[in-house]
Design an enzyme around this catalytic site. Structure first.
Site, PDB file in Angstrom:
ATOM      1  N   HIS A   1      -0.912   4.200   1.569  1.00 18.39           N
ATOM      2  CA  HIS A   1       0.312   4.627   2.250  1.00 18.39           C
ATOM      3  C   HIS A   1       0.960   5.685   1.352  1.00 18.39           C
ATOM      4  CE1 HIS A   1      -0.096   0.348   3.456  1.00 18.39           C
ATOM      5  NE2 HIS A   1       0.423   0.709   4.614  1.00 18.39           N
TER       6      HIS A   1
ATOM      7  N   ASP B   1       2.694   4.253  -1.605  1.00 16.51           N
ATOM      8  CA  ASP B   1       1.888   3.531  -2.605  1.00 16.51           C
ATOM      9  C   ASP B   1       1.597   4.459  -3.771  1.00 16.51           C
ATOM     10  OD1 ASP B   1       1.598   1.538  -0.670  1.00 16.51           O
ATOM     11  OD2 ASP B   1      -0.387   2.239  -0.055  1.00 16.51           O
TER      12      ASP B   1
HETATM   13  C1  XUL Z   1      -0.466  -5.109   7.409  1.00 15.92           C
HETATM   14  C2  XUL Z   1      -1.593  -4.188   7.278  1.00 15.92           C
HETATM   15  C3  XUL Z   1      -1.296  -2.832   6.730  1.00 15.92           C
HETATM   16  C4  XUL Z   1      -2.084  -1.726   7.330  1.00 15.92           C
HETATM   17  C5  XUL Z   1      -1.695  -0.352   6.850  1.00 15.92           C
HETATM   18  O1  XUL Z   1      -0.787  -6.353   7.928  1.00 15.92           O
HETATM   19  O2  XUL Z   1      -2.713  -4.531   7.560  1.00 15.92           O
HETATM   20  O3  XUL Z   1      -1.478  -2.882   5.358  1.00 15.92           O
HETATM   21  O4  XUL Z   1      -3.447  -1.888   7.100  1.00 15.92           O
HETATM   22  O5  XUL Z   1      -0.369  -0.056   7.060  1.00 15.92           O
END
Ligand code: XUL
Ligand code: CO
Length: 442
Positions: free
Chosen positions: A107, A110
């Site tokens: 993300h 992150d």
């Molecule tokens: C949450 C989840 C996230 C997504 C990316 O349950 O799986 O980490 O993969 O936003």
């Protein structure tokens, strides 16, 4: 091997993890994952395209709603956000390189902590992108997919693309634009939309129709921008039924496919199927993969597992070989993932506080997938599994059954056929025999 190429070594005493075979007692070796081994025409490396999830592995401190962080991650100690981001990235590339993970997923925030303004956040992201480019070039570890965190900041408490306040929707769009720019700049293979807060807590205060239309507009705008920038990679939606919202609009694979088709987005978006999201929706992982594969939308996988007793999204590392074997059967029969890979969206437990635990977890997960692949390949190559399943439908291969499949029989013709044939005989589904064929190799 160089430690790529930071000033500090964050995992001292741990060298490259190698394949040593099933008999090894070395806890820091693969027993089954042998990257170059060819299984059904592809190497294990090509089948899996394993990826590290930056948010869990680099940012997971063990904090939960009931308690403080338990894990002292040495790469988070700097107070300057960019220094911290560089340390974290050094640790990430050292980790991925030592494990032989070819990809990572992230993300936006992150990579570097979010700032107080969008402009300053973008500046930070641009700075860390330059650092990442050099690390990618030096290591060969690449970006599987990027995404934007549209759920942690308080502004998103009522949703991001589906927020009832346009100002928040626009802010989320700006974040997606920056995250797409970042993903493209880093050569990312895909871009994921997971709508953790795209849903509702109460239907009483929610105009669901309008919110879903806004989500479709938002995804269309993101698609148009990505393609305009020349992004050729896969756009992915990650279904999940709930948590943190009570109800999420991308509930499961079938619901998400319906949404994409309703708004004409099915040509551009594929699905990122996560194991624990499947089980939260009361499906199996294999079921969700099959739904996606049948729609030509099996894009990528977030690998983890839930807990059979409590039903939460516990994001444990995948270790159950029989469960994964059923999934690998679907994957092999579907011809693999369309552009994606297997991303360990999984976290070590709060009380797994040694840095080595991160290695044990990924080694276990990679070995479990490798065993499952070998088992699934053996099922397909050595048992009548596939043939027996086809034979169950043999009555549609010719005659009236075939005419039915072709749409040539109406209800009156079917009525006449049934009257002539009389009571159908019973044919065993032989479920236990099918299970024996599969579990013999697990
Ligand atoms: C949450 C989840 C996230 C997504 C990316 O349950 O799986 O980490 O993969 O936003
Ligand atoms: Co996920």
């Amino acid at each position: 091997m160089s430690v790529l190429l930071g000033e500090r070594e964050f995992f001292p005493g741990i060298g490259p993890i190698r394949y040593e075979g099933p008999e090894t007692d070395n806890p820091l070796a693969f027993r089954y994952y042998d990257a170059d081994r060819v299984v059904m025409g592809k190497t294990m490396r090509e089948h899996f395209r394993f990826s590290m999830a930056y948010w869990h592995t680099m940012c997971g401190t063990g904090m939960d709603p009931f308690g403080a962080p338990t894990k002292a991650l040495p790469w988070l100690s700097a107070t300057d956000p960019l220094q911290q981001a560089r340390d974290k990235m050094d640790a990430a590339f050292e980790f991925a390189t030592k494990l032989g993970l070819p990809f990572f997923c992230f993300h936006d925030f992150d990579l570097v902590a979010e700032a107080h303004t969008l402009a300053e956040s973008e500046r930070r992201l641009l700075a860390i992108a330059e650092y990442a480019k050099a690390k990618i070039a030096a290591s060969g570890v690449r970006v599987l997919w990027g995404t934007a965190n549209l759920f942690s900041h308080p502004r998103y408490m009522n949703g991001a693309a589906t927020n009832p306040d346009f100002a928040v929707v626009a802010h989320a769009a700006a974040q997606v634009k920056i995250a797409l720019d970042l993903t493209i700049a880093l050569g990312g293979q895909g871009y994921v939309f997971w709508g953790g807060r795209e849903g509702y807590l109460s239907l009483l205060n929610t105009d669901m129709k309008r919110e879903r239309e806004h989500l479709a507009r938002f995804l269309s705008a993101a698609r148009d921008y990505a393609r305009k920038q020349g992004f050729q990679g896969t756009l992915l939606v990650e279904p999940k039924p709930m948590e943190p919202s009570k109800h999420q609009y991308d509930f499961d694979a079938a619901t998400t496919l319906n949404f994409l088709r309703e708004f004409g987005l099915e040509r551009d978006f594929k699905l990122n199927i996560e194991v624990n999201h499947a089980t939260l929706a009361l499906h199996t992982f294999a079921h969700e993969l099959q739904v996606a594969a049948d729609a030509g939308a099996l894009g990528s996988i977030d690998a983890n597992r839930g807990d059979y007793q409590n039903g939460w999204d516990t994001d444990q590392f995948p270790m159950h070989v029989p469960e994964l074997t059923e999934a690998m059967l679907v994957l092999l029969e579907a011809g693999g993932l369309e552009g994606g890979g297997i991303n360990f969206d999984a976290k070590t437990r709060r009380n797994s506080t040694d840095l080595a635990d991160l290695f044990y977890a990924h080694i276990g997960g990679m070995d479990a997938f490798a065993r499952a692949l070998l088992a699934a390949a053996a099922v397909l190559e050595k048992t009548p599994y596939r043939k027996a399943r086809c034979e169950r439908y043999a009555s549609f291969d010719s005659g009236d059954g075939q005419r039915f499949e072709r749409g040539e029989l109406g209800l009156e013709e079917l009525y006449q056929i049934a009257r002539q044939r009389g009571e159908p005989s019973l044919h065993s589904g032989r479920q236990e025999l099918f299970e024996n064929w599969v579990y013999r190799f697990c």
